[in-house]
Write a protein that holds these residues in place. Structure first.
Motif, PDB file in Angstrom:
ATOM      1  N   ALA A 439       0.856  -1.183   0.000  1.00  0.00           N
ATOM      2  CA  ALA A 439       0.000   0.000   0.000  1.00  0.00           C
ATOM      3  C   ALA A 439       0.896   1.239   0.000  1.00  0.00           C
ATOM      4  N   LEU A 440       0.319   2.387  -0.335  1.00  0.00           N
ATOM      5  CA  LEU A 440       1.077   3.634  -0.384  1.00  0.00           C
ATOM      6  C   LEU A 440       0.308   4.730   0.351  1.00  0.00           C
ATOM      7  N   PHE A 441       1.060   5.615   1.017  1.00  0.00           N
ATOM      8  CA  PHE A 441       0.489   6.768   1.701  1.00  0.00           C
ATOM      9  C   PHE A 441       1.302   8.001   1.352  1.00  0.00           C
ATOM     10  N   ASP A 442       0.628   9.138   1.262  1.00  0.00           N
ATOM     11  CA  ASP A 442       1.380  10.373   1.090  1.00  0.00           C
ATOM     12  C   ASP A 442       1.914  10.830   2.446  1.00  0.00           C
ATOM     13  N   ALA A 443       2.634  11.939   2.451  1.00  0.00           N
ATOM     14  CA  ALA A 443       3.293  12.386   3.680  1.00  0.00           C
ATOM     15  C   ALA A 443       2.292  12.728   4.776  1.00  0.00           C
ATOM     16  N   ALA A 444       1.045  13.072   4.382  1.00  0.00           N
ATOM     17  CA  ALA A 444       0.006  13.389   5.361  1.00  0.00           C
ATOM     18  C   ALA A 444      -0.703  12.147   5.889  1.00  0.00           C
ATOM     19  N   GLY A 445      -0.357  10.978   5.370  1.00  0.00           N
ATOM     20  CA  GLY A 445      -0.970   9.735   5.827  1.00  0.00           C
ATOM     21  C   GLY A 445      -2.189   9.314   5.052  1.00  0.00           C
ATOM     22  N   ASN A 446      -2.471   9.970   3.922  1.00  0.00           N
ATOM     23  CA  ASN A 446      -3.621   9.591   3.110  1.00  0.00           C
ATOM     24  C   ASN A 446      -3.260   8.441   2.180  1.00  0.00           C
ATOM     25  N   PRO A 447      -4.113   7.423   2.075  1.00  0.00           N
ATOM     26  CA  PRO A 447      -3.825   6.336   1.134  1.00  0.00           C
ATOM     27  C   PRO A 447      -3.877   6.839  -0.300  1.00  0.00           C
ATOM     28  N   VAL A 448      -2.899   6.413  -1.113  1.00  0.00           N
ATOM     29  CA  VAL A 448      -2.805   6.862  -2.500  1.00  0.00           C
ATOM     30  C   VAL A 448      -2.343   5.706  -3.370  1.00  0.00           C
ATOM     31  N   ARG A 449      -2.477   5.877  -4.681  1.00  0.00           N
ATOM     32  CA  ARG A 449      -1.822   5.030  -5.664  1.00  0.00           C
ATOM     33  C   ARG A 449      -0.705   5.848  -6.302  1.00  0.00           C
ATOM     34  N   MET A 450       0.232   5.178  -6.964  1.00  0.00           N
ATOM     35  CA  MET A 450       1.278   5.930  -7.639  1.00  0.00           C
ATOM     36  C   MET A 450       0.683   6.841  -8.698  1.00  0.00           C
ATOM     37  N   GLN A 451      -0.414   6.417  -9.370  1.00  0.00           N
ATOM     38  CA  GLN A 451      -1.044   7.294 -10.364  1.00  0.00           C
ATOM     39  C   GLN A 451      -1.539   8.592  -9.737  1.00  0.00           C
ATOM     40  N   PRO A 648     -14.210   5.788   7.414  1.00  0.00           N
ATOM     41  CA  PRO A 648     -14.674   6.864   6.534  1.00  0.00           C
ATOM     42  C   PRO A 648     -13.813   8.121   6.582  1.00  0.00           C
ATOM     43  N   ALA A 649     -13.157   8.385   7.696  1.00  0.00           N
ATOM     44  CA  ALA A 649     -12.357   9.608   7.803  1.00  0.00           C
ATOM     45  C   ALA A 649     -11.245   9.645   6.769  1.00  0.00           C
ATOM     46  N   THR A 650     -10.668   8.495   6.455  1.00  0.00           N
ATOM     47  CA  THR A 650      -9.598   8.417   5.448  1.00  0.00           C
ATOM     48  C   THR A 650     -10.054   7.727   4.181  1.00  0.00           C
TER      49      THR A 650
END
Length: 698
Positions: A439-451, A648-650
């Motif tokens: 899995a991936l997260f940005d610096a703020a801790g939000n889940p993301v994909r590389m796209q 739901p928050a994230t």
């Protein structure tokens, strides 16, 4: 069929087998007695499993727009900056080097890049980068003593028609040259290059793809080691190996991994040395520069700093993306083999892979230690590109991210998925090492994909990441995307959907008083069991599950964890059998559901879906966009533990089966912030028991 246990796949090297060059070529030409076997269309059945582990990515550097020359016809070359790797200079300065295929060598200090050397301008007008995905200034390698001697090496491409230089080695009708250059900086500590250069080696290629990829020194070699200061060159087959046997021809450098001494003089052109410890030195008809044989597109390689083992990511032709452990004298089989399968060159485009012959051990091939396949869409045009290519990586030996220790981290350069396998499980001659998707997260801790990270500002396809990897001197890991010319540093890890759901509990709601079915007559309630006894039928409105029941006892839930056991009562012979777990239910046309099925090969099955006043929409990260989702959830008639977590928050959603610590499916969606829980199916029968809901009331 799956070929992870390979008959006779623990191979002795070509060198120790004592084959002459002529015998080697002859053996591969006759290595296809399996022609009568049925073609293999799905060689690796298992999909990478989703890991609960997620990488936290923090943006490290951003690079300016650059342009291919000449202007490209292939729009895949239209990227922000075609950056290929990041590495730290071996001089203690902390500076990092980043090559851009379009011509600039950047140095990065404290995350800020500047041009150190304009390779394109130096070799103009011969330099070109506008044809073929790997053309241009491909790579840079700094001598381990760069801090004192100032030497580094580059690979760039030139059009054969625009130069009078004659290649040292060439395929017939070469159209471009791959050129290795040695540079010597007058002042190694300077921020821009000034000094001298000389040509080391020039190779002619008959195609615009699969040229010289990575060049590098072994960072684990010490001063007194025989490997110290020797330069490795990953040389592709020029795109022609699919039709000929040149990757097996020891008299050609194409389709080989080479090892040279850039300061020696005993080569045929006198510009480099041939190490006496190379495996084919002195063998009749063989080039001494060759270290290993049988490559199509040997894209990236690295050494495990703890073990000294060398791993190489190899981009496949028809189906197999592979990681090899490389040793001196190895033969990886191309183009007689693709991965651990016979590559049947005379066959139609759709029937290329065959099982290994009974006497495969006689040919001395070495097979992958990890691999995944292409899984094309149904009806795929077999002469076209699926859009899958491995990006080789590194065994993590840094200190900042302890959860990655000992993991070989790599990925797919097209869709940007990042994978790992345990280095200790990558064993030659054994089953393929299991693959895990991070899995991936940005610096703020939000889940993301590389796209999500690479698409903003990207010219060309926003879905194509053009993923690459790099490390610094401490072994910390960096992720690159050509798409928008950005680099991210891996700064830590998080657990996907690992947040607190709350403490309110609802245990074992049962009976019609606690549940509201779509069609009550189809349901039975037997103590703790909730039974869908009769299959549902399609209803008017959006395409959605036919029959389900929601828990009306207790509150609606925001953050929630749903735990239960489920069983499919539809016979196992039915491939599309399913049950669903409903959550976030607001109305009959507004909710999420986790689809647990035997079939993972079509869009509507075995995934996480959203119904939002329209036909159900697949939202999980496991669907590859064409043909495969997560590995099948339920394939038998037994009870299975299921756990669904919704935050739901994230927007994080994770589905676990049978007590696994890693989720089977994951998704991110913030449409519904709360709702009720339920159970059902499309058009099958099944049951649920031991339901336990834990969460935060809405």
């Amino acid at each position: 069929m799956r070929s992870t246990r390979r008959t006779g796949s623990l191979r002795r090297s070509v060198l120790t087998a004592g084959l002459t060059a002529a015998a080697l070529v002859l053996s591969t030409l006759t290595a296809g007695p399996a022609q009568a076997a049925d073609p293999i269309h799905d060689p690796i059945l298992e999909m990478p499993t989703q890991s609960r582990l997620g990488l936290v990515l923090e943006e490290y550097a951003s690079f300016p727009q650059s342009f291919p020359n000449p202007a490209p016809v292939d729009q895949r070359l239209m990227r922000t900056a075609r950056i290929n790797t990041i590495m730290e200079l071996p001089d203690g300065s902390g500076r990092r080097a980043v090559p851009d295929l379009n011509g600039n060598l950047y140095l990065v200090s404290d995350g800020v890049p500047h041009v150190y050397l304009d390779v394109a301008a130096t070799f103009a007008p011969q330099f070109f980068s506008g044809r073929g995905l790997g053309q241009g200034f491909g790579y840079v390698a700094f001598h381990p003593e760069f801090g004192s001697n100032g030497r580094f090496y580059t690979i760039h491409t030139e059009q054969a028609s625009s130069t009078t230089e004659v290649p040292d080695y060439a395929q017939a009708n070469s159209i471009f040259h791959g050129v290795i250059t040695e540079w010597t900086a007058t002042d190694p500590s300077a921020d821009t290059f000034a000094g001298s250069r000389r040509e080391v080696l020039r190779i002619g290629f008959a195609g615009q793809v699969h040229g010289v990829q990575e060049i590098n020194f072994n960072p684990t070699a010490k001063r007194k080691d025989s490997d110290y200061g020797l330069l490795y060159l990953a040389v592709g087959d020029g795109g022609t190996g699919v039709r000929n046997t040149e990757p097996q021809n020891l008299g050609m450098v194409h389709g080989k991994l080479l090892r040279i001494d850039p300061r020696g003089t005993d080569s045929a052109n006198g510009q480099y040395g041939v190490p006496s410890s190379n495996p084919f030195v002195g063998q009749a008809g063989a080039l001494g520069e060759i270290y290993a044989v049988g490559f199509r597109d040997p894209h990236r390689f690295s050494w495990d700093k703890a073990t000294g083992r060398m791993y190489l990511g190899h981009i496949g032709e028809h189906a197999i993306e592979a990681i090899y452990e490389v040793r001196a004298g190895d033969n990886f089989g191309w183009s007689e083999r693709e991965g651990a399968f016979v590559f049947d060159k005379p066959a139609s485009a759709c029937n290329k892979l065959l099982p290994l012959p009974a006497n495969d051990a006689d040919f001395g091939y070495t097979y992958p230690v990890a691999a995944y396949d292409h899984n094309p869409a149904p009806g795929w045009n077999c002469t076209s590109d699926v859009g899958v290519a491995v990006a080789g990586g590194f065994v993590y030996r840094g200190k900042d991210v302890p959860a990655l220790k000992g993991k070989y981290v790599f990925g797919d350069l097209v869709d940007g998925q990042i994978l790992y396998t345990e280095a200790k499980q990558m064993r030659r001659g054994e089953d393929l090492a299991p693959l895990h998707k991070l899995a991936l997260f940005d610096a703020a801790g939000n889940p993301v994909r590389m796209q999500d990270l690479s698409a903003p500002g990207a010219p060309g396809s926003p879905e194509r990441v053009d993923l690459r990897f790099g490390t610094d001197a401490a072994g910390e890991l960096y992720i690159l995307a050509k798409a928008n010319g950005k680099i991210w540093k891996v700064t830590g890890t998080r657990v996907f959907a690992g947040g607190d759901v709350g403490r309110t509990k609802l245990n074992k709601p049962s009976g019609l008083r606690d549940w509201t079915p779509v069609t009550p007559s189809k349901w039975q309630f037997n103590k703790d069991e909730v039974i869908l006894a009769e299959a549902g039928v399609s209803r008017p409105g959006p395409r959605r599950p036919f029959e389900y029941a929601v828990v009306t006892d207790g509150p609606q839930w925001s953050s929630v964890k749903i735990e239960a056991q489920v069983r499919l009562d539809t016979p196992v012979e039915v491939s599309n059998r399913d049950v669903i777990i409903v959550f976030g239910w607001r109305s009959d046309t507004e909710y999420y559901y986790a689809h647990l099925s035997t079939d993972n090969t079509i869009y509507p099955h075995n995934g996480i879906f959203k119904v939002n006043n329209a036909d159900r929409e697949r939202i999980d990260y496991q669907w590859n966009g064409r043909s495969r989702g997560a590995n099948p959830a339920i394939v038998d008639a037994d009870w299975h533990k299921v756990r669904v977590v919704h935050l739901p928050a994230t927007g994080e959603i994770a589905v676990y089966v049978d007590g696994s610590k890693d989720p089977l499916m994951t998704a991110k969606d913030s449409t519904f912030g709360s709702g009720r829980v339920g159970f059902g199916s499309f058009d099958n029968v099944g049951r649920l028991r031991h339901l336990k809901i834990t969460g935060t009331p809405a």
